[in-house]
Scaffold this active site. Structure first.
Site, PDB file in Angstrom:
ATOM      1  N   CYS A  51       1.195  -0.868  -0.145  1.00 32.10           N
ATOM      2  CA  CYS A  51       0.432   0.406   0.473  1.00 32.10           C
ATOM      3  C   CYS A  51       0.843   1.384   0.078  1.00 32.10           C
ATOM      4  CB  CYS A  51      -0.822   0.360   1.275  1.00 32.10           C
ATOM      5  SG  CYS A  51      -1.944   1.413   1.361  1.00 32.10           S
ATOM      6  N   ASP A  58       0.450  -6.284   0.262  1.00 31.35           N
ATOM      7  CA  ASP A  58      -1.386  -6.450  -0.769  1.00 31.35           C
ATOM      8  C   ASP A  58      -1.282  -8.074  -1.450  1.00 31.35           C
ATOM      9  OD1 ASP A  58      -2.744  -4.419   0.170  1.00 31.35           O
ATOM     10  OD2 ASP A  58      -2.225  -3.107  -1.099  1.00 31.35           O
TER      11      ASP A  58
END
Length: 153
Positions: A51, A58
């Site tokens: 992120c 992620d």
């Protein structure tokens, strides 16, 4: 004996470290060995990025389908390119479309689509899709086979 068609490949068969960024990654290509239209699929079920705001990891399941024109991507270079996102800070939409656009730039395929099936962050999964248009007529294009995220629901 080395096939002379592949002497310009710098990563295949070499000890090649993971690039620091996707921009630094070199996507290598080889001549398309087939003169009939066909589809190539790459699946990356353990894609990772971070992120850009929080730095939290992620995870996504990426599916890349393309119909080549003159070039096909050399798979080790694609693996290194995809791995370079590991420490790359970008939102899901940016990562998914960046991969698709970079492949289009390097390969000039007849058609390309990428499905980025992102695992939930904050309880919400995000699926991102990019395509260059309609698939060519007469080419078998199967479903990407990734069901919508259901969790325990």
């Amino acid at each position: 004996m080395t096939d002379q068609r592949y002497t310009e490949l710098g990563q295949l068969g070499a000890d090649t470290p993971l690039p620091n960024t996707p921009e630094e990654a070199v996507l290598e290509r080889v001549a398309n060995p087939c003169d009939a239209p066909y589809m190539i699929r790459f699946v990356c079920p353990e894609f990772t990025s971070i992120c850009p705001v929080t730095g939290a990891p992620d995870f996504a399941h990426m599916v890349i389908d393309y119909v080549p024109r003159d070039w096909i991507v050399e798979s080790k270079s694609l693996k290194l390119f995809m791995g370079a996102f590991r420490n790359h800070g970008a939102f899901h939409e940016a990562c998914t479309t960046m991969i698709g656009q970079r492949l289009v730039k390097e390969l000039d395929p007849q058609w390309l689509r990428i499905g980025g099936y992102w695992y939930p962050r904050g309880g919400i999964p995000i699926d991102v899709f990019f395509a260059t248009g309609e698939a060519p007529a007469g080419v078998w294009v199967p479903d990407q086979g990734v069901p919508p995220y259901r969790g325990r629901g």
